[in-house]
Design an enzyme around this catalytic site. Structure first.
Site, PDB file in Angstrom:
ATOM      1  N   ARG A 298       0.694  -1.289  -0.310  1.00 39.14           N
ATOM      2  CA  ARG A 298       0.394   0.323  -0.187  1.00 39.14           C
ATOM      3  C   ARG A 298       1.306   1.180   0.097  1.00 39.14           C
ATOM      4  O   ARG A 298       0.409   2.065  -0.466  1.00 39.14           O
ATOM      5  CB  ARG A 298      -1.014  -0.368   1.283  1.00 39.14           C
ATOM      6  CG  ARG A 298      -1.946   0.713   1.100  1.00 39.14           C
ATOM      7  CD  ARG A 298      -2.549   1.033   3.063  1.00 39.14           C
ATOM      8  NE  ARG A 298      -2.748   2.867   2.872  1.00 39.14           N
ATOM      9  CZ  ARG A 298      -4.120   2.789   2.467  1.00 39.14           C
ATOM     10  NH1 ARG A 298      -4.772   2.122   1.262  1.00 39.14           N
ATOM     11  NH2 ARG A 298      -5.039   4.075   2.458  1.00 39.14           N
ATOM     12  N   HIS A 302       0.613   4.548  -2.961  1.00 40.02           N
ATOM     13  CA  HIS A 302       0.800   5.499  -2.375  1.00 40.02           C
ATOM     14  C   HIS A 302       1.447   6.547  -2.623  1.00 40.02           C
ATOM     15  O   HIS A 302       1.437   7.730  -2.987  1.00 40.02           O
ATOM     16  CB  HIS A 302      -0.087   5.905  -1.444  1.00 40.02           C
ATOM     17  CG  HIS A 302      -1.314   5.671  -0.247  1.00 40.02           C
ATOM     18  ND1 HIS A 302      -2.218   6.085   0.120  1.00 40.02           N
ATOM     19  CD2 HIS A 302      -2.246   4.207  -1.403  1.00 40.02           C
ATOM     20  CE1 HIS A 302      -3.496   5.528  -0.151  1.00 40.02           C
ATOM     21  NE2 HIS A 302      -3.107   4.691  -0.633  1.00 40.02           N
ATOM     22  N   ASN A 330      -4.064   8.714   3.878  1.00 38.15           N
ATOM     23  CA  ASN A 330      -3.789   8.758   3.892  1.00 38.15           C
ATOM     24  C   ASN A 330      -3.675   8.406   5.757  1.00 38.15           C
ATOM     25  O   ASN A 330      -3.089   7.408   6.127  1.00 38.15           O
ATOM     26  CB  ASN A 330      -2.602   9.320   3.392  1.00 38.15           C
ATOM     27  CG  ASN A 330      -1.819   8.982   1.754  1.00 38.15           C
ATOM     28  OD1 ASN A 330      -2.323   7.387   1.617  1.00 38.15           O
ATOM     29  ND2 ASN A 330      -1.553   9.978   1.171  1.00 38.15           N
ATOM     30  N   HIS A 429      -5.558  -6.298  -2.952  1.00 31.06           N
ATOM     31  CA  HIS A 429      -6.701  -5.863  -2.232  1.00 31.06           C
ATOM     32  C   HIS A 429      -7.016  -7.834  -0.998  1.00 31.06           C
ATOM     33  O   HIS A 429      -6.944  -7.727  -0.414  1.00 31.06           O
ATOM     34  CB  HIS A 429      -8.032  -5.916  -2.346  1.00 31.06           C
ATOM     35  CG  HIS A 429      -7.635  -3.915  -2.802  1.00 31.06           C
ATOM     36  ND1 HIS A 429      -8.593  -3.473  -3.088  1.00 31.06           N
ATOM     37  CD2 HIS A 429      -6.492  -3.019  -2.244  1.00 31.06           C
ATOM     38  CE1 HIS A 429      -8.587  -1.857  -2.844  1.00 31.06           C
ATOM     39  NE2 HIS A 429      -7.463  -1.887  -2.704  1.00 31.06           N
TER      40      HIS A 429
END
Length: 567
Positions: A298, A302, A330, A429
């Protein structure tokens, strides 16, 4: 002889299948539409240039479309977006001039719908660059000579010679010919809207001489501020010309001759042990808590979606720098920062000042996936750490759990990632956790309508509601996005989407949305074929990891501490 009258129907002279020869009409195609990566409509441009001909696409396509950030993308729902040449981009040439690049042929029955969509941005004037179709032209033109003709709307014809988009040097479209296609549809739409517009038809369809002709027309006309520099003097008849456009417009995008590219052996001599160090530390982190794998992946996502993969997500706030960690997408959700810090400290002790935090995070994300059963891929390295962060882009570039499918597609296209990349990367995911505040609207919304009515699904929904109450707190309570195999990287995430049990609205939309014509097929493919998912995930992770920050190659550094810029 008298007929025998009976109550039975006479035998048919036709077979039953012969009688069923009529098919119902096809349902109407969805309307073309524009999607904007940041949900911001561009201002009405003074001029919209629409490149349709192979020669005009060659002129603009090579460097320009790779360096300018699209303001919007034109989507035809019937075309698969996974193919890069099925995405028509609208690019800013200057503060008041836009360029629409349409690299695919538009069928005649869709031309007027596409024209209406393109002109929905309400330009003051329009210049269309198209080419003559030899099958529709009844005149005789030599293929050895480059020529161009024009058609104009009434509003454009009223202009003086100096005001006209193409001046007076072009003849009007000759008689004995037929005008059709998207270019003609755009001109007709402009006539109805009373918009100044010129349609420039060139002949032949593609040739070095016709590219030079178009370039000359633009330099003497609407693009007097441009200087076209040909990079490749040889021009094969079927290839694109390599062109650099040097902008004289104030505030134009800065272009570099070429960005330094990433390599697999960047640290082969300067820090050969870096991959071993990262792998060993990730093994310890994942063995202590398998959730650490998802946290690192993740972080990498990001990072790359804001300014490219430059380590900007790792920066803490200071008096002079506003980081990305407190952005809405975030805050309270970025984990694994301590793992990156630990790896960096060990790498610095072995190879001080050599390996960037951005590279460490990219390598760690690959190893994290492998350690929970996912695929392997080679990681190109050589990134620099950015000396800046971008709080605003963190709030706009990153997809949110309740975002619509079309909006998420736009954000991936904005990064140069296809729809196929989007569906494959969403497969991460399968090892992720989600906070209650990010799936509350889903489980108290349409979860029941998309999921199968069986005891397992109903029991799962009941468990989710016990974790996440409809109101009164629990926002930070977490649950696995893949409750079947939460700590194993596999394709069960897609099988949950087939069952309508995707935890996040944004995930389930890939299968259930009416706009998910292509994404639905990809979900089915990856649910049925784990190897296909693994192959595409590996390719898409490399592609995402190669989203670089051009500025960081010139102004970036190798941070000593991933949380702070070097002093």
């Amino acid at each position: 002889m008298e007929d025998v009258i009976t109550e039975a129907a006479p035998p048919s002279r036709f077979l039953e299948e012969d009688l069923n020869i009529f098919t119902p009409p096809s349902p109407p195609l969805p309307t073309p539409f524009l999607i904007f990566p940041h949900n911001k409509l561009p201002l009405k441009p003074s001029l919209l240039i629409i490149a349709l001909s192979p020669s005009s696409l060659a002129l603009f396509n090579q460097t320009l479309t790779l360096t300018l950030t699209p303001l919007a993308s034109l989507i035809l729902p019937e075309l698969p977006l996974s193919l890069p040449d099925h995405n028509a981009s609208i690019l800013p040439l200057s503060p008041d001039t836009l360029l629409a690049v349409v690299p695919f042929p538009v069928p005649p029955h869709r031309a007027h719908a596409v024209a209406r969509t393109l002109l929905s941005i309400r330009p003051y004037s329009v210049l269309v660059l198209d080419s003559l179709d030899p099958t529709n032209f009844r005149g005789k033109l030599s293929s050895d000579e480059a020529v161009a003709f024009k058609l104009e709307t009434s509003a454009e014809r009223k202009m003086t010679s100096s005001e006209k988009l193409l001046g007076e040097e072009l003849d009007y479209y000759p008689s004995g010919s037929v005008v059709d296609g998207l270019g003609a549809a755009i001109l007709a739409r402009c006539q109805v809207m009373n918009v100044r517009a010129s349609l420039c038809f060139s002949w032949p369809r593609f040739d070095m001489s016709v590219v030079a002709l178009i370039k000359g027309l633009l330099r003497r006309g609407v693009l007097r501020g441009f200087e076209f520099v040909t990079m490749n003097p040889s021009f094969p008849s079927k290839s694109f010309m390599y062109v650099v456009l040097i902008f004289c417009f104030l505030g134009a995008t800065r272009l570099y001759a070429s960005d330094p590219y990433l390599t697999l052996d960047y640290y082969a001599s300067s820090c050969p042990t870096v991959f071993d160090i990262v792998r060993k530390e990730m093994e310890c982190a994942v063995l202590s808590d398998p959730r650490n794998a998802a946290m690192i992946v993740r972080l990498h996502f990001h990072d790359c979606f804001v300014q490219g993969c430059d380590g900007s997500v790792l920066l803490d706030d200071t008096i002079t720098l506003k980081g990305e960690k407190n952005a809405a997408t975030n805050i309270h959700s970025l984990k694994g920062l301590g793992i990156v810090d630990k790896i960096k400290n060990i790498v610095e002790s072995e190879c001080p000042g050599i390996v960037s935090c951005a590279d460490i995070l990219t390598i760690a994300a690959r190893d994290a996936v492998i350690l929970v059963g996912g695929p392997y891929w080679d990681v190109p390295v050589g990134r620099k750490d950015s000396v800046t962060a971008n709080f605003d882009l963190a709030n706009t570039n990153l997809a949110t759990p309740d975002e619509s499918l079309l909006s998420i597609i736009a954000k991936f296209l904005y990064q140069g990632l296809s729809v196929t990349d989007m569906v494959a990367l969403a497969g991460a995911h399968t090892i992720g956790m989600a906070q209650c505040k990010n799936f509350r609207s889903r489980i108290y919304g349409d979860f029941e309508s998309t999921s199968m009515k069986n005891p397992i699904s109903e029991s799962h929904l009941s468990n989710l509601k016990s974790v996440c109450p409809p109101m009164g707190g629990g926002d930070n309570n977490i649950t696995a996005m893949d409750y079947m195999t939460p700590n194993l990287f596999d394709n069960s995430f897609y099988q949950l989407l087939l069952n309508g049990e995707g935890l996040l609205n944004s995930d389930q939309e890939m299968y259930s949305s009416v706009f998910g014509i292509e994404t639905r097929q990809l979900v089915k493919k990856y649910a049925a074929d784990p190897l296909a998912f693994f192959r595409q995930f590996s390719e898409s992770m490399v592609k995402m990891g190669n989203i670089t920050n051009s500025e960081s190659f010139f102004t970036g550094e190798v941070r000593k501490n991933c949380r702070f810029v070097n002093t």
